[in-house]
Design an enzyme around this catalytic site. Structure first.
Site, PDB file in Angstrom:
ATOM      1  N   ARG A  30       0.819  -1.213   0.000  1.00  0.00           N
ATOM      2  CA  ARG A  30       0.000   0.000   0.000  1.00  0.00           C
ATOM      3  C   ARG A  30       0.852   1.262   0.000  1.00  0.00           C
ATOM      4  NH1 ARG A  30      -3.492  -0.160   5.013  1.00  0.00           N
ATOM      5  NH2 ARG A  30      -1.591  -1.146   5.743  1.00  0.00           N
ATOM      6  N   ASN A  44      -6.101  -2.381   2.059  1.00  0.00           N
ATOM      7  CA  ASN A  44      -6.166  -3.836   2.155  1.00  0.00           C
ATOM      8  C   ASN A  44      -7.624  -4.256   2.209  1.00  0.00           C
ATOM      9  OD1 ASN A  44      -3.391  -4.243   2.212  1.00  0.00           O
ATOM     10  ND2 ASN A  44      -3.285  -4.287   4.440  1.00  0.00           N
TER      11      ASN A  44
END
Length: 89
Positions: A18, A36
């Site tokens: 990320r 996520n």
């Protein structure tokens, strides 16, 4: 201006995916977010010119060191007016 939703499968959680994705998107001048998913995949929405979106999609196919991407699905969605990119929890 286009907006894409990408779903990235594989070993993409717990490897800095990320944060690395956010930095790549910011370097391309894209807006949007990355997070996520509970199923172990990573989801992102990115908005900008199609050439830069394509560059981000290509990056997503490999991700950062430590990631093992098995697939990237994409769909075009209506623009949302995002002019920043962030990591969401």
């Amino acid at each position: 201006m286009e907006r894409w939703r990408l779903i990235v499968s594989g070993r993409v959680q717990g490897v800095g995916y990320r944060q690395a994705c956010c930095l790549r998107a910011q370097s391309l001048g894209l807006g949007g977010w990355v997070r996520n998913r509970p199923d172990g995949r990573v989801e992102l929405e990115a908005e900008g010119c199609s050439q830069n979106l394509e560059q981000l999609r290509l990056w997503c196919e490999s991700g950062p060191p430590g990631a093992h991407v098995s697939g990237v699905s994409e769909c075009v969605i209506p623009p949302g007016g995002h002019d920043w990119f962030e990591v969401r929890r």
